[in-house]
Design a protein around this motif. Structure first.
Motif, PDB file in Angstrom:
ATOM      1  N   VAL A 130       0.751  -1.302  -0.066  1.00 19.04           N
ATOM      2  CA  VAL A 130       0.064  -0.115  -0.237  1.00 19.04           C
ATOM      3  C   VAL A 130       0.927   1.229  -0.094  1.00 19.04           C
TER       4      VAL A 130
ATOM      5  N   ILE B 279       0.790   5.410   0.583  1.00 17.48           N
ATOM      6  CA  ILE B 279       0.073   6.832   0.514  1.00 17.48           C
ATOM      7  C   ILE B 279       0.938   7.787   0.686  1.00 17.48           C
TER       8      ILE B 279
ATOM      9  N   THR C   3      -8.324   1.002  -6.950  1.00 20.05           N
ATOM     10  CA  THR C   3      -8.082   1.186  -5.281  1.00 20.05           C
ATOM     11  C   THR C   3      -7.637   2.634  -4.941  1.00 20.05           C
TER      12      THR C   3
ATOM     13  N   LEU D 142      -7.415  10.524   0.326  1.00 21.94           N
ATOM     14  CA  LEU D 142      -7.843  10.151   1.993  1.00 21.94           C
ATOM     15  C   LEU D 142      -7.825  11.767   2.807  1.00 21.94           C
TER      16      LEU D 142
ATOM     17  N   VAL E  15      -4.430   7.139  -1.423  1.00 25.24           N
ATOM     18  CA  VAL E  15      -3.955   5.912  -1.080  1.00 25.24           C
ATOM     19  C   VAL E  15      -4.321   5.176  -2.230  1.00 25.24           C
TER      20      VAL E  15
ATOM     21  N   GLN F  17      -6.651  -4.118   1.042  1.00 28.53           N
ATOM     22  CA  GLN F  17      -7.921  -3.593   0.917  1.00 28.53           C
ATOM     23  C   GLN F  17      -8.650  -3.099   2.067  1.00 28.53           C
TER      24      GLN F  17
ATOM     25  N   ILE G 272      -7.090  -0.556   3.994  1.00 26.25           N
ATOM     26  CA  ILE G 272      -7.465   0.945   3.274  1.00 26.25           C
ATOM     27  C   ILE G 272      -8.821   1.094   3.722  1.00 26.25           C
TER      28      ILE G 272
END
Length: 260
Positions: free
Chosen positions: A84, A86, A106, A110, A223, A236, A239
């Motif tokens: 992931v 960010i 995805t 954020l 993200v 997922q 997130i």
């Protein structure tokens, strides 16, 4: 379930932290480890986020990799095993998306932030950005605009105010927003440009001005899940947790504005 050792990136700015290990949670063979590369300006808030998440998902280990967004982008492009990402700016996420390095659908925005001008508490002559042109102001810390989103936004603000080229000889370029804050705290520079959330962490500096949102691109923290992840479902799930009430409350406590 996947078990993966830490990926240690060879850079002075990168800090990899296993949150579950620091909290005393033992690793077991059934646990999945997620490597989450995160912009340095989120370092403080993401630790309590991981601790709150693992109260709900004890079978997942969160290993954070903190650095400037530009550095993290380069690591991902070079094959770093990240699940992931960010970023502190859409720019780095855009670059990865163009190279098909993100899992489709995805990506989400954020958080939001603000750009502020800060000085050491002893400095009393700077009240607005234009005061940086004063002759006795010799050093201004700014994140490197090429790799640091906070520096990119700072450059946009100063350019909008027609100050960037005038002030260029005074710049002390930093590797991330936290380094800018350190330079100001230590008194090694007369002023610095950082995110509001970074400035809120220190009692050694003064916020003297906030840049109007019209003077820079929207400050968004996107993200996304990386294409190479071997754990798309846990990624997922992590997130999704970022949009829950407990996580959103933590973000707000640290001064971040919610993007959605």
């Amino acid at each position: 379930m996947k078990k993966r050792g830490f990926f240690y990136f060879i850079t002075a700015l990168t800090l990899t932290i296993c949150i579950s290990c620091s909290s005393g949670t033992p690793e077991t063979s059934t646990q999945t480890q997620l490597t989450v590369s995160v912009a340095a300006s989120l370092q403080n808030v993401m630790r309590p986020i991981a601790q709150a998440y693992q109260q709900q998902a004890s079978d997942t280990l969160i290993a954070y990799n903190f650095a400037s967004s530009g550095t993290l982008q380069q690591q991902i492009e070079q094959g770093a095993p990240v699940d992931v990402f960010i970023s502190a700016s859409p720019q780095q996420m855009d670059a990865l998306e163009r190279k098909n390095l993100l899992q489709p659908k995805t990506r989400k925005n954020l958080l939001k932030n603000q750009v502020v001008l800060v000085t050491p508490k002893r400095e009393k002559t700077i009240k607005v950005f234009a005061d940086l042109t004063q002759e006795h102001i010799a050093k201004i810390a700014l994140g490197n605009p090429e790799t640091v989103p906070a520096g990119q936004y700072g450059k946009e603000v100063l350019t909008q105010l027609k100050l960037y080229e005038l002030l260029r000889p005074k710049f002390v370029l930093a590797k991330d927003a936290r380094q800018v804050l350190f330079y100001v705290e230590s008194g090694n520079v007369d002023a610095g440009i950082v995110y509001q959330t970074d400035a809120m962490l220190s009692d050694k500096i003064t916020i003297v001005a906030t840049a109007p949102e019209t003077d820079h691109s929207p400050i968004l923290y996107p993200v996304a899940i990386l294409q190479q992840t071997e754990s798309p479902e846990p990624a997922q799930h992590f997130i999704d947790f970022l949009w829950t009430e407990p996580a959103q409350s933590i973000f707000q406590d640290y001064g971040f504005q919610l993007a959605q």
